[in-house]
Design a protein around this motif. Structure first.
Motif, PDB file in Angstrom:
ATOM      1  N   LEU A   1       0.837  -1.193   0.000  1.00 18.62           N
ATOM      2  CA  LEU A   1       0.000   0.000   0.000  1.00 18.62           C
ATOM      3  C   LEU A   1       0.872   1.242   0.000  1.00 18.62           C
ATOM      4  O   LEU A   1       1.920   1.285   0.670  1.00 18.62           O
ATOM      5  N   GLY A   2       0.418   2.259  -0.725  1.00 12.47           N
ATOM      6  CA  GLY A   2       1.173   3.493  -0.827  1.00 12.47           C
ATOM      7  C   GLY A   2       0.902   4.442   0.326  1.00 12.47           C
ATOM      8  O   GLY A   2       0.366   4.050   1.374  1.00 12.47           O
TER       9      GLY A   2
ATOM     10  N   ILE B   1     -10.385   6.479   9.873  1.00 18.15           N
ATOM     11  CA  ILE B   1     -10.600   5.474   8.828  1.00 18.15           C
ATOM     12  C   ILE B   1      -9.771   5.899   7.617  1.00 18.15           C
ATOM     13  O   ILE B   1     -10.316   6.272   6.576  1.00 18.15           O
ATOM     14  N   PRO B   2      -8.441   5.836   7.711  1.00 16.08           N
ATOM     15  CA  PRO B   2      -7.608   6.372   6.635  1.00 16.08           C
ATOM     16  C   PRO B   2      -7.691   5.538   5.368  1.00 16.08           C
ATOM     17  O   PRO B   2      -7.943   4.331   5.393  1.00 16.08           O
ATOM     18  N   LEU B   3      -7.472   6.211   4.255  1.00 11.11           N
ATOM     19  CA  LEU B   3      -7.447   5.585   2.933  1.00 11.11           C
ATOM     20  C   LEU B   3      -6.046   5.760   2.363  1.00 11.11           C
ATOM     21  O   LEU B   3      -5.559   6.882   2.246  1.00 11.11           O
ATOM     22  N   CYS B   4      -5.396   4.636   2.031  1.00 16.14           N
ATOM     23  CA  CYS B   4      -4.043   4.683   1.476  1.00 16.14           C
ATOM     24  C   CYS B   4      -4.089   4.372  -0.014  1.00 16.14           C
ATOM     25  O   CYS B   4      -5.030   3.736  -0.505  1.00 16.14           O
TER      26      CYS B   4
ATOM     27  N   PRO C   1      -2.467  -0.181  12.050  1.00 15.84           N
ATOM     28  CA  PRO C   1      -1.809   1.043  12.559  1.00 15.84           C
ATOM     29  C   PRO C   1      -0.673   1.559  11.695  1.00 15.84           C
ATOM     30  O   PRO C   1      -0.103   2.601  11.978  1.00 15.84           O
ATOM     31  N   ARG C   2      -0.341   0.828  10.600  1.00 14.94           N
ATOM     32  CA  ARG C   2       0.835   1.190   9.826  1.00 14.94           C
ATOM     33  C   ARG C   2       0.715   2.567   9.191  1.00 14.94           C
ATOM     34  O   ARG C   2       1.728   3.257   9.000  1.00 14.94           O
ATOM     35  N   ALA C   3      -0.500   2.991   8.878  1.00  9.57           N
ATOM     36  CA  ALA C   3      -0.680   4.257   8.154  1.00  9.57           C
ATOM     37  C   ALA C   3      -0.530   5.479   9.044  1.00  9.57           C
ATOM     38  O   ALA C   3      -0.585   6.607   8.541  1.00  9.57           O
TER      39      ALA C   3
END
Length: 449
Positions: A136-137, A151-154, A358-360
């Protein structure tokens, strides 16, 4: 993929005859030895042509489900096998509405805009090999506080948008189309009413987003074969832009209508019905379509996808919702109860999750999100007591704080911003730790109400 001129030049055609007709399907004799599953057929009727796709092959005949209505087809009509189903997407589609055949239907392309050589793209293709795909970017700026924090969007992520009818699904999709910085936007409107198509294209979708978008559609009145083909046409367009190196946003509305179209076609083809009459192949078909989205190979672009899922009666356990929840990289749930109290977007944060976390987020940002969710969850637990006037203040400091903070934390979900994702986290930190005046004002307003 191969380069070909828009017109077909064929040395010969394999012709057969229509042997039987039923709603949505036809049988054709004389072509079995030359036919393959997925090949298209073209039937010449008295009033024009009808197209379809081969579903079954026996020694005597082939069965094709139709993209058009079967009313005009008669026994004895001539039919021939066409090539494997494909379309020719490209920049000439941008800004236009395209039907399931890959034809621009709202207006002809401008002079000089149609390229002299088009790239043929198969409708049914495999996802890139998993070991060759990128991770994922980076986290994307959506312009919405909640989807930039909790609710992040990668880039390259695939999210499900679970919603009943009339709770703001289309409006949220339009906001994401305008907020996400993508090079190309592909919007699949599968099984929607004609009025909804016009409203989304002309009213909901902002002009800035429309200028970099392709809308692929098959309306509710069209046969199930057309709906399936439109879905694959949209995915093929997104793959085309991805392979050109573009970051492509795919908004797919809805995967439920696609599954229902597949169910109808599969039952016609003789598959046994299972749960809610969905055949066993439904899970595999949805997974194959969804897997084609996501990160591309190294050196290519990515497809960031949002698949809407219709949930009747907000039942998250209904078959299609249950199938797709485990396939995607997270889900956003829209609540009818929240919509009825007037807060839009009607996102239920506690039921929504992004597997990019949690990576983002950094450790400090994750700690902030944990605190935000804990306060919302504690308020939801105490809300029945508060409404019944049974809660006693002063006995639980954490409960008092959750009740005081709830108006601003709930309002945060409706907020937008013009900055980056850091600005959204700063706003959340301010609400949780540094806005005593705002909290007091919100509390006073709640008491006055």
């Amino acid at each position: 993929m191969q380069h070909a001129a828009p017109q077909r030049h064929e040395l010969c055609r394999i012709w057969g005859r229509v042997s039987d007709v039923s709603p949505g399907t036809v049988g054709i004799t004389g072509v079995s030895a030359h036919a393959g599953l997925g090949n298209e057929v073209e039937i010449h009727t008295l009033n024009g042509t009808v197209r379809g796709e081969i579903l079954n092959i026996t020694e005597e005949r082939v069965t094709a489900f139709l993209f058009d209505e079967s009313d005009e087809v008669r026994i004895g009509d001539r039919a021939y096998i066409d090539r494997e189903a494909s379309v020719s997407p490209g920049d000439h589609w941008i800004g236009h509405i395209v039907n399931y055949r890959g034809e621009i239907v709202d207006e002809p392309p401008k002079a000089g805009k149609l390229p002299s050589s088009l790239v043929r793209k198969k409708l049914i293709s495999k996802a890139p090999p998993s070991h060759l795909r990128k991770s994922l970017g980076p986290r994307l700026n959506t312009g919405l506080m909640i989807t930039d924090t909790a609710i992040p969007l990668c880039q390259g992520q695939r999210l499900g948008l679970f919603a009943g009818s009339g709770v703001g699904k289309s409006t949220l999709l339009g906001a994401l189309a305008n907020g996400v910085q993508a090079d190309r936007i592909v919007i699949a409107l599968i099984g929607e009413r004609s009025r909804e198509l016009n409203d989304f294209a002309k009213l909901t979708l902002p002009p800035e987003a429309r200028a970099r978008s392709v809308i692929v559609t098959a309306t509710a009145s069209e046969p199930p074969g057309a709906k399936k083909r439109a879905a694959y046409c949209a995915m093929a367009a997104a793959e085309h832009f991805r392979d050109q190196g573009h970051h492509t946003l795919l908004l797919f509305d809805s995967i439920t209508r696609f599954a229902e179209a597949h169910r109808e076609v599969a039952l016609i083809g003789g598959e046994a019905p299972a749960l809610h009459a969905f055949p066993p192949s439904t899970v595999r078909t949805i997974a194959e379509l969804a897997e084609r989205a996501g990160p591309g190979r190294e050196g290519k672009g990515d497809i960031t996808a949002i698949f809407s899922v219709l949930v009747a009666g907000s039942d998250m356990e209904e078959p299609v919702a249950d199938m797709i929840r485990g396939i995607l990289d997270g889900h956003i749930v829209l609540s009818r109860e929240i919509a009825e109290r007037g807060r839009y977007p009607a996102i239920d944060v506690l039921k929504s999750v992004s597997r990019a976390l949690p990576r983002a987020a950094s450790s400090e940002e994750n700690a902030l999100l944990g605190e935000y969710r804990r306060n919302l969850a504690l308020y939801e637990e105490l809300a029945p007591m508060v409404r019944a006037n049974l809660y006693e203040r002063g006995k639980d400091a954490a409960g008092d704080r959750a009740i005081d903070l709830f108006p601003v934390l709930d309002g945060f979900i409706s907020e937008r911003h013009d900055g980056d994702t850091k600005a959204a986290y700063q706003r959340l930190a301010t609400l949780l730790h540094g806005q005593k005046a705002d909290v007091s004002e919100a509390q006073s307003q709640a008491k006055a109400g």
